[in-house]
Design a protein around this motif. Structure first.
Motif, PDB file in Angstrom:
ATOM      1  N   GLU A 145     -11.480  -8.155   2.106  1.00 19.18           N
ATOM      2  CA  GLU A 145     -10.489  -7.173   2.545  1.00 19.18           C
ATOM      3  C   GLU A 145     -10.950  -5.746   2.271  1.00 19.18           C
ATOM      4  OE1 GLU A 145      -7.793  -7.581   4.426  1.00 19.18           O
ATOM      5  OE2 GLU A 145      -8.367  -9.672   4.544  1.00 19.18           O
ATOM      6  N   VAL A 146     -11.595  -5.520   1.150  1.00 17.10           N
ATOM      7  CA  VAL A 146     -12.109  -4.183   0.839  1.00 17.10           C
ATOM      8  C   VAL A 146     -13.174  -3.793   1.850  1.00 17.10           C
ATOM      9  CG1 VAL A 146     -13.456  -2.857  -0.835  1.00 17.10           C
ATOM     10  CG2 VAL A 146     -11.521  -4.214  -1.614  1.00 17.10           C
ATOM     11  N   VAL A 205       0.843  -1.192   0.000  1.00 20.14           N
ATOM     12  CA  VAL A 205       0.000   0.000   0.000  1.00 20.14           C
ATOM     13  C   VAL A 205       0.887   1.255   0.000  1.00 20.14           C
ATOM     14  CG1 VAL A 205      -2.032   1.101   0.981  1.00 20.14           C
ATOM     15  CG2 VAL A 205      -1.685  -1.324   1.344  1.00 20.14           C
ATOM     16  N   LYS A 258     -13.617  -5.000   4.872  1.00 15.64           N
ATOM     17  CA  LYS A 258     -13.039  -4.940   6.204  1.00 15.64           C
ATOM     18  C   LYS A 258     -12.315  -3.616   6.449  1.00 15.64           C
ATOM     19  CE  LYS A 258      -9.202  -7.182   7.538  1.00 15.64           C
ATOM     20  NZ  LYS A 258      -8.304  -8.307   7.797  1.00 15.64           N
ATOM     21  N   ASN A 259     -11.715  -3.092   5.414  1.00 11.40           N
ATOM     22  CA  ASN A 259     -10.940  -1.866   5.566  1.00 11.40           C
ATOM     23  C   ASN A 259     -11.765  -0.688   5.150  1.00 11.40           C
ATOM     24  OD1 ASN A 259      -8.506  -3.018   6.555  1.00 11.40           O
ATOM     25  ND2 ASN A 259      -8.163  -3.854   4.528  1.00 11.40           N
TER      26      ASN A 259
END
Length: 68
Positions: free
Chosen positions: A64-65, A28, A67-68
């Motif tokens: 993941e998208v 990232v 969750k974040n």
């Protein structure tokens, strides 16, 4: 599985993705100028995967998208 992620890496590379882009995505790295286009390339590669490996990758990325 690791094999599913290897398929994604291959699809990403086949779509023109580079090792530098993959590293920027994995870390990232917001300093990497092409992070957004690289991420779009990664998602496009994920969408191109078929069958069970494709479902695993798409599910993991969506999780993941969300969750974040």
């Amino acid at each position: 599985s690791d094999q599913d992620w290897s398929l994604l890496a291959d699809a990403f590379t086949n779509a023109g993705g580079t090792v530098a882009e993959m590293n920027a995505i994995a870390n990232v790295s917001q300093e990497f100028e092409g992070l957004c286009p690289a991420a779009a390339k990664l998602y496009g590669a994920a969408l191109s995967l078929q069958g069970e490996p494709g479902r695993h990758i798409k599910t993991a990325l969506l999780y993941e998208v969300a969750k974040n």
